[in-house]
Design a protein around this motif. Structure first.
Motif, PDB file in Angstrom:
ATOM      1  N   VAL A 162      35.506  42.104  44.014  1.00 56.08           N
ATOM      2  CA  VAL A 162      35.292  40.664  44.037  1.00 56.08           C
ATOM      3  C   VAL A 162      35.792  39.986  42.760  1.00 56.08           C
ATOM      4  CG1 VAL A 162      32.953  40.702  43.067  1.00 56.08           C
ATOM      5  CG2 VAL A 162      33.611  38.901  44.714  1.00 56.08           C
ATOM      6  N   ASP A 163      35.928  40.742  41.682  1.00 57.02           N
ATOM      7  CA  ASP A 163      36.462  40.174  40.442  1.00 57.02           C
ATOM      8  C   ASP A 163      37.974  40.371  40.310  1.00 57.02           C
ATOM      9  OD1 ASP A 163      36.612  42.898  39.950  1.00 57.02           O
ATOM     10  OD2 ASP A 163      35.202  42.885  38.267  1.00 57.02           O
ATOM     11  N   GLY A 164      38.592  41.040  41.279  1.00 57.20           N
ATOM     12  CA  GLY A 164      40.037  41.235  41.255  1.00 57.20           C
ATOM     13  C   GLY A 164      40.525  42.289  40.293  1.00 57.20           C
ATOM     14  N   ARG A 165      39.623  43.025  39.646  1.00 56.10           N
ATOM     15  CA  ARG A 165      40.051  43.985  38.627  1.00 56.10           C
ATOM     16  C   ARG A 165      40.627  45.263  39.219  1.00 56.10           C
ATOM     17  NH1 ARG A 165      35.216  43.473  34.052  1.00 56.10           N
ATOM     18  NH2 ARG A 165      35.650  41.272  33.521  1.00 56.10           N
ATOM     19  N   ARG A 166      40.220  45.581  40.421  1.00 57.93           N
ATOM     20  CA  ARG A 166      40.808  46.727  41.126  1.00 57.93           C
ATOM     21  C   ARG A 166      41.319  46.243  42.465  1.00 57.93           C
ATOM     22  NH1 ARG A 166      37.085  51.927  41.179  1.00 57.93           N
ATOM     23  NH2 ARG A 166      39.082  52.802  41.816  1.00 57.93           N
ATOM     24  N   LEU A 174      42.235  29.316  41.617  1.00 56.20           N
ATOM     25  CA  LEU A 174      41.291  28.299  42.070  1.00 56.20           C
ATOM     26  C   LEU A 174      40.189  28.102  41.032  1.00 56.20           C
ATOM     27  CD1 LEU A 174      40.755  29.393  45.792  1.00 56.20           C
ATOM     28  CD2 LEU A 174      41.976  27.339  45.015  1.00 56.20           C
ATOM     29  N   PRO A 175      39.716  26.858  40.860  1.00 55.84           N
ATOM     30  CA  PRO A 175      38.511  26.654  40.041  1.00 55.84           C
ATOM     31  C   PRO A 175      37.356  27.450  40.628  1.00 55.84           C
ATOM     32  CG  PRO A 175      39.581  24.552  40.550  1.00 55.84           C
ATOM     33  CD  PRO A 175      40.269  25.601  41.394  1.00 55.84           C
ATOM     34  N   SER A 176      36.383  27.808  39.791  1.00 55.52           N
ATOM     35  CA  SER A 176      35.325  28.725  40.204  1.00 55.52           C
ATOM     36  C   SER A 176      34.557  28.223  41.426  1.00 55.52           C
ATOM     37  CB  SER A 176      34.363  28.980  39.041  1.00 55.52           C
ATOM     38  OG  SER A 176      33.807  27.754  38.575  1.00 55.52           O
ATOM     39  N   GLN A 177      34.281  26.915  41.511  1.00 50.34           N
ATOM     40  CA  GLN A 177      33.507  26.427  42.649  1.00 50.34           C
ATOM     41  C   GLN A 177      34.283  26.578  43.952  1.00 50.34           C
ATOM     42  OE1 GLN A 177      33.668  21.956  41.465  1.00 50.34           O
ATOM     43  NE2 GLN A 177      33.439  21.965  43.699  1.00 50.34           N
ATOM     44  N   TRP A 178      35.600  26.472  43.881  1.00 48.68           N
ATOM     45  CA  TRP A 178      36.406  26.586  45.091  1.00 48.68           C
ATOM     46  C   TRP A 178      36.642  28.037  45.466  1.00 48.68           C
ATOM     47  CZ3 TRP A 178      36.614  22.665  48.171  1.00 48.68           C
ATOM     48  CH2 TRP A 178      36.400  21.392  47.645  1.00 48.68           C
ATOM     49  N   LEU A 179      36.649  28.909  44.465  1.00 47.91           N
ATOM     50  CA  LEU A 179      36.706  30.335  44.784  1.00 47.91           C
ATOM     51  C   LEU A 179      35.408  30.775  45.453  1.00 47.91           C
ATOM     52  CD1 LEU A 179      38.157  33.046  44.702  1.00 47.91           C
ATOM     53  CD2 LEU A 179      37.333  33.350  42.347  1.00 47.91           C
ATOM     54  N   ALA A 187      44.732  40.046  42.845  1.00 53.12           N
ATOM     55  CA  ALA A 187      44.097  40.171  41.534  1.00 53.12           C
ATOM     56  C   ALA A 187      43.962  38.796  40.876  1.00 53.12           C
ATOM     57  CB  ALA A 187      44.904  41.116  40.645  1.00 53.12           C
ATOM     58  N   ALA A 188      45.009  37.976  40.976  1.00 51.07           N
ATOM     59  CA  ALA A 188      44.976  36.639  40.380  1.00 51.07           C
ATOM     60  C   ALA A 188      43.996  35.736  41.122  1.00 51.07           C
ATOM     61  CB  ALA A 188      46.374  36.032  40.397  1.00 51.07           C
ATOM     62  N   LEU A 189      44.014  35.791  42.449  1.00 50.90           N
ATOM     63  CA  LEU A 189      43.141  34.931  43.233  1.00 50.90           C
ATOM     64  C   LEU A 189      41.676  35.233  42.960  1.00 50.90           C
ATOM     65  CD1 LEU A 189      42.617  32.875  45.505  1.00 50.90           C
ATOM     66  CD2 LEU A 189      42.913  34.751  47.147  1.00 50.90           C
ATOM     67  N   LEU A 190      41.279  36.497  43.106  1.00 48.07           N
ATOM     68  CA  LEU A 190      39.877  36.856  42.928  1.00 48.07           C
ATOM     69  C   LEU A 190      39.463  36.840  41.461  1.00 48.07           C
ATOM     70  CD1 LEU A 190      39.858  39.603  45.646  1.00 48.07           C
ATOM     71  CD2 LEU A 190      38.457  37.537  45.683  1.00 48.07           C
ATOM     72  N   LEU A 239      44.413  21.856  47.203  1.00 47.95           N
ATOM     73  CA  LEU A 239      44.505  20.435  47.555  1.00 47.95           C
ATOM     74  C   LEU A 239      43.116  19.794  47.596  1.00 47.95           C
ATOM     75  CD1 LEU A 239      47.246  20.642  50.329  1.00 47.95           C
ATOM     76  CD2 LEU A 239      47.501  19.608  48.059  1.00 47.95           C
ATOM     77  N   ALA A 240      42.124  20.556  48.055  1.00 45.00           N
ATOM     78  CA  ALA A 240      40.751  20.042  48.047  1.00 45.00           C
ATOM     79  C   ALA A 240      40.266  19.838  46.608  1.00 45.00           C
ATOM     80  CB  ALA A 240      39.828  20.997  48.796  1.00 45.00           C
ATOM     81  N   ALA A 241      40.588  20.771  45.732  1.00 40.82           N
ATOM     82  CA  ALA A 241      40.193  20.652  44.325  1.00 40.82           C
ATOM     83  C   ALA A 241      40.854  19.440  43.666  1.00 40.82           C
ATOM     84  CB  ALA A 241      40.557  21.930  43.571  1.00 40.82           C
TER      85      ALA A 241
END
Length: 362
Positions: free
Chosen positions: A328-332, A277-282, A269-272, A105-107
């Motif tokens: 942090v990249d959600g890959r594992r 989220l756009p990168s700045q919001w992540l 995995a999807a979130l991270l 919502l902020a984005a």
């Protein structure tokens, strides 16, 4: 804009904590022998041996773990009563979902993290020194608002509406604002703000924005439904009482979620991985400076003995404890759970995370 909320309005809402006292007075039931059978044997690995220790050393009736590294998944279980696809209560992992909705919502510029609570719920937060004009959405997300945790009073045993939860919190003076102090009240308020901004409940928004796009078919916000979807096992308190049926309003937007191991892995995995989220919001979500390194927004970091930091959340609710963690990249990503809210060996959780995420020596 609806008329301002006042403390007088809140005080007119009855909350019967006698329900809690009566529930605590009941003699504990002993957990019956599980009728469900264990899953097929899995290879003997360090992780499977650690899962088994939740039974032998942790005091859990059953435990299960699902790890994904992008190329495949590994499921381990111990004890009887937990299946691969079982539904369970995910407790405070709900906060990761609510925070994601707020940041979306902020984005979309439908709210700002610098907004005060009063900007969206005028007059609602007043009493005992609490003032919604001085609490930002950012402070709610980071747990730096100072608001008293209503579950400290209810012990997570009394179903309450959001207004009733807030009424309990507003009877206590705030902790020092700006200092990290984990409080379920923060996320109950965020759920109310999501509804005020969108015109829909936080559950509806989370379903539309997260659950449906990611095809999390085992994940739901049950509202007041006390039963779990099939398939599911049993859930027990630390004293052995069967609490499989539980009114999720004991937690609301702070801990209502029902999910599965595979769904939680897919979500984190999807979130991270940048899928929600756009990168700045992540990056904003992962910024822990406001909470002095303890908490981001609906996520918290854990630095493992090998130096690797993993991100995720845990969830404790009557009859269930869950932990999800990811790189942090959600890959594992890994999620494990036990079908009790009490684990007697607190070292096991860190051991599981280190076994999965720390480099293995040859």
């Amino acid at each position: 804009m609806p008329p301002p909320w006042t403390l007088r309005t809140l005080l007119a809402i009855p909350v019967s904590l006698a329900l809690f006292a009566a529930a605590r007075a009941q003699p504990p039931e002993q957990a019956p022998a599980a009728a469900r059978t264990a899953v097929a044997p899995v290879p003997d690995t360090a992780l499977t041996r650690l899962v088994a220790r939740f039974i032998t050393r942790g005091g859990a009736p059953a435990a299960a773990l699902l790890a994904d590294d992008g190329s495949g998944s590994h499921f381990s279980s111990a004890g009887n009563g937990i299946g691969h696809s079982d539904h369970f209560r995910a407790g405070s992992i709900t906060k990761s979902f609510i925070a994601t909705v707020v940041l979306q919502l902020a984005a979309e510029h439908r709210l700002s993290l610098s907004d005060s609570v009063d900007d969206h719920l005028p007059g609602l937060v007043r009493g005992a020194g609490n003032d919604g004009r001085r609490i930002t959405l950012r402070a709610l997300l980071h747990h730096t608002s100072g608001l008293y945790d209503f579950t400290t009073t209810t012990r997570g045993a009394v179903p309450v509406t959001p207004l009733q939860a807030l009424r309990i919190a507003l009877t206590r003076p705030p902790a020092a604002r700006g200092r990290f102090a984990y409080s379920n009240t923060n996320y109950v308020l965020l759920g109310m703000i999501v509804e005020q901004v969108t015109g829909h409940s936080y559950a509806t928004e989370a379903e539309r924005r997260i659950i449906t796009p990611l095809r999390l078919t085992g994940t739901s916000f049950p509202g007041a439904r006390a039963t779990l979807p099939a398939p599911h096992g049993r859930a027990y308190t630390a004293d052995g009482s069967d609490v499989t049926e539980l009114d999720p309003r004991v937690a609301g937007a702070a801990g209502e979620l029902v999910s599965t191991l595979a769904d939680l892995n897919r979500f984190y995995a999807a979130l991270l991985g940048g899928g929600l989220l756009p990168s700045q919001w992540l990056r904003e979500m992962l910024d822990t400076r406001a909470a002095h390194g303890s908490y981001g927004m609906g996520l918290y970091p854990v630095k493992l003995p090998c130096g690797t930091t993993v991100w995720g959340h845990n969830g404790r609710i009557s009859g269930s404890y869950v932990r999800s963690a990811a790189t942090v990249d959600g890959r594992r990503v890994l999620t494990f759970r036990v079908n009790t809210d009490g684990v007697t060996d607190p070292t096991l959780e860190m051991a599981v995370l280190a076994s999965e995420f720390c480099p293995r020596t040859p």
